[in-house]
Write an enzyme that holds these catalytic residues in place. Structure first.
Site, mmCIF file in Angstrom:
data_model
loop_
_atom_site.group_PDB
_atom_site.id
_atom_site.type_symbol
_atom_site.label_atom_id
_atom_site.label_comp_id
_atom_site.label_asym_id
_atom_site.label_seq_id
_atom_site.Cartn_x
_atom_site.Cartn_y
_atom_site.Cartn_z
ATOM 1 N N LYS A 111 0.836 -1.207 0.000
ATOM 2 C CA LYS A 111 0.000 0.000 0.000
ATOM 3 C C LYS A 111 0.871 1.257 0.000
ATOM 4 O O LYS A 111 0.511 2.264 -0.606
ATOM 5 C CB LYS A 111 -0.941 0.005 1.215
ATOM 6 C CG LYS A 111 -2.127 -0.941 1.072
ATOM 7 C CD LYS A 111 -3.119 -0.423 0.044
ATOM 8 C CE LYS A 111 -4.341 -1.282 -0.156
ATOM 9 N NZ LYS A 111 -4.160 -2.607 -0.720
ATOM 10 N N LYS A 194 -7.235 -16.311 -12.003
ATOM 11 C CA LYS A 194 -8.506 -16.501 -11.315
ATOM 12 C C LYS A 194 -9.490 -15.387 -11.639
ATOM 13 O O LYS A 194 -9.112 -14.333 -12.146
ATOM 14 C CB LYS A 194 -8.274 -16.574 -9.814
ATOM 15 C CG LYS A 194 -7.792 -15.255 -9.214
ATOM 16 C CD LYS A 194 -7.935 -15.275 -7.699
ATOM 17 C CE LYS A 194 -7.734 -13.885 -7.140
ATOM 18 N NZ LYS A 194 -8.693 -13.391 -6.213
ATOM 19 N N LYS A 197 -12.362 -9.266 -8.878
ATOM 20 C CA LYS A 197 -12.806 -7.902 -9.155
ATOM 21 C C LYS A 197 -11.674 -7.114 -9.795
ATOM 22 O O LYS A 197 -11.841 -6.488 -10.823
ATOM 23 C CB LYS A 197 -13.189 -7.244 -7.825
ATOM 24 C CG LYS A 197 -14.371 -6.361 -7.904
ATOM 25 C CD LYS A 197 -14.974 -6.109 -6.525
ATOM 26 C CE LYS A 197 -14.265 -6.834 -5.402
ATOM 27 N NZ LYS A 197 -15.093 -7.380 -4.363
HETATM 28 P P1 ADP Z 1 -11.770 -10.090 -5.296
HETATM 29 O O1 ADP Z 1 -10.870 -11.027 -6.023
HETATM 30 O O2 ADP Z 1 -13.009 -9.815 -6.039
HETATM 31 O O3 ADP Z 1 -11.060 -8.874 -4.803
HETATM 32 P P2 ADP Z 1 -11.699 -10.818 -2.545
HETATM 33 O O4 ADP Z 1 -10.210 -10.859 -2.620
HETATM 34 O O5 ADP Z 1 -12.348 -9.703 -1.813
HETATM 35 O O6 ADP Z 1 -12.275 -10.884 -4.037
HETATM 36 O O7 ADP Z 1 -12.167 -12.222 -1.973
HETATM 37 C C1 ADP Z 1 -13.204 -12.441 -1.050
HETATM 38 C C2 ADP Z 1 -13.329 -13.945 -0.843
HETATM 39 O O8 ADP Z 1 -13.649 -14.620 -2.061
HETATM 40 C C3 ADP Z 1 -12.030 -14.595 -0.357
HETATM 41 O O9 ADP Z 1 -12.361 -15.573 0.597
HETATM 42 C C4 ADP Z 1 -11.439 -15.242 -1.579
HETATM 43 O O10 ADP Z 1 -10.681 -16.364 -1.251
HETATM 44 C C5 ADP Z 1 -12.688 -15.610 -2.380
HETATM 45 N N1 ADP Z 1 -12.400 -15.559 -3.817
HETATM 46 C C6 ADP Z 1 -12.272 -14.453 -4.581
HETATM 47 N N2 ADP Z 1 -12.035 -14.768 -5.872
HETATM 48 C C7 ADP Z 1 -12.000 -16.124 -5.935
HETATM 49 C C8 ADP Z 1 -11.822 -17.078 -6.999
HETATM 50 N N3 ADP Z 1 -11.617 -16.702 -8.245
HETATM 51 N N4 ADP Z 1 -11.858 -18.387 -6.689
HETATM 52 C C9 ADP Z 1 -12.081 -18.789 -5.423
HETATM 53 N N5 ADP Z 1 -12.269 -17.956 -4.387
HETATM 54 C C10 ADP Z 1 -12.238 -16.636 -4.625
#
Ligand code: ADP
Ligand code: TRP
Length: 328
Positions: A111, A194, A197
């Site tokens: 950050k 993966k 967002k």
């Molecule tokens: P983002 O990737 O949208 O920023 P976050 O990092 O906020 O999502 O993840 C929130 C939850 O969702 C976490 O527990 C994370 O492990 C799960 N998660 C996010 N993307 C995936 C994915 N592509 N496959 C499996 N779990 C995911």
């Protein structure tokens, strides 16, 4: 009964990665554990000091959790900023959190690089607030992804340090809970990696049918198999992983066979996949829209969650005050 706690920053809508990687497991966990699911809106201030519409963002996640099947009668689902007791524990933990160790946290250093003009104390003490979130309910297990491992180590360290400092065995050390093997990694449909967002490749639970179809039809593919039973390239393997997640076994086997005998048409596969993703998302989307339009229900759920979480948190604060020597 053991306590499970999970926090999510309200940074947008839930996507299929969030659902199959986390929320689906929460729905099961709520029957087996004393569960707390909360929305970490205070944590958002570390990166967005003037949030656009923080209440709306929190409400979005709340409605989506409920629509997915998190049951406010079973689990305690609440918004972080509704439970002020956390701030007092945050203060106590900060008194015994040292600059050196906080500065060494990888996500802090990241950050610092990302927002050099806003290296605030909240960012530095992100791990103490997260530790307070967890130990205020004496959580035993915290479902987190790999990226949160260091924060979890800090939470364990702060819990241990409190116990040692005051000569008590009060806070349990929260373990990272790696969701069962069933919690799959949901791939992106843009060729590699993966779904996420920040990756910009997410299919959201609230996306309408046309949007989903468009996203799936745009998925990256390759030139097609040239010999029978050849290995799948990553973009194709990702499409098959999605089929495995949302489609029936028959559908998966059908396209797998077509791939193996080189007669596959990726357009057909995508069309089927879009249909199956829609069959999964449509009822959830309708439920999300229905719930978020019902202000009375949303407010009630938020209020009950806040009350249950406050009850648990204020018990801890009373005891912590007594342990340190303040008036309980
Ligand atoms: P983002 O990737 O949208 O920023 P976050 O990092 O906020 O999502 O993840 C929130 C939850 O969702 C976490 O527990 C994370 O492990 C799960 N998660 C996010 N993307 C995936 C994915 N592509 N496959 C499996 N779990 C995911
Ligand atoms: N740091 C977590 C994330 O970025 C969110 C979070 C805040 C959290 N407090 C928590 C997660 C407590 C688990 C427990 O995803």
């Amino acid at each position: 009964m053991e306590t499970v706690l999970s926090g999510i920053r309200p940074t947008g809508n839930l996507h299929l990665g969030n659902y199959f990687g986390a929320v689906q497991s929460f729905i099961k966990l709520q029957h087996e554990y004393n569960c707390f699911f909360f929305i970490a809106d205070w944590h958002s201030l570390t990166t967005h000091p003037k949030p656009e519409n923080i209440r709306k963002s929190a409400k979005t996640i709340l409605a989506e959790y409920l629509a997915c099947g998190i049951d406010p009668e079973k689990a305690t689902i609440y918004v972080q900023s509704d439970v002020h007791e956390v701030l007092e524990l945050y203060l106590y933990l900060n008194m015994n959190a040292y600059l050196g160790e906080l500065e060494r946290v990888t996500s802090f250093k990241e950050k610092v690089r990302q927002q050099p003009d806003n290296i605030n104390a909240g960012l530095l003490t992100y791990p103490t607030l997260m530790a307070a979130d967890i130990i205020i309910h004496k959580a035993n297990k915290v479902p987190v992804g790999k990226d949160q491992e260091q924060n979890m180590e800090m939470a364990r360290k702060f819990a241990r340090r409190f116990n040692t400092m005051y000569g008590v065995e009060y806070f349990p050390e929260p373990a990272s809970f790696h969701l069962s093997e069933k919690a799959v990694k949901v791939p992106g449909l843009d060729g590699s990696g993966k779904m996420g967002k920040s990756e910009g490749n997410a299919i959201y639970l609230v996306d309408d049918e046309k949007t989903i179809k468009k996203k799936v039809m745009k998925a990256v593919t390759d030139a097609g198999p040239t010999e029978p039973n050849s290995e799948k390239s990553e973009p194709i393997a990702n499409l098959f992983t999605m089929l495995e997640i949302v489609s029936s076994k028959e559908t998966y086997d059908y396209f797998n066979e077509k791939y193996n005998d080189c007669s596959i048409r990726y357009g057909d596969l995508k069309k089927q996949l879009a249909e199956d993703i829609n069959a999964f998302c449509t009822p959830i989307r309708e439920h999300i829209l229905e719930i978020s339009a019902d202000d009375a229900y949303m407010n009630k759920v938020a209020r009950i969650g806040a009350e249950k979480a406050t009850e648990s948190a204020s018990k801890t604060i009373r005891e912590v005050r007594e342990i340190i020597g303040f008036r309980p």
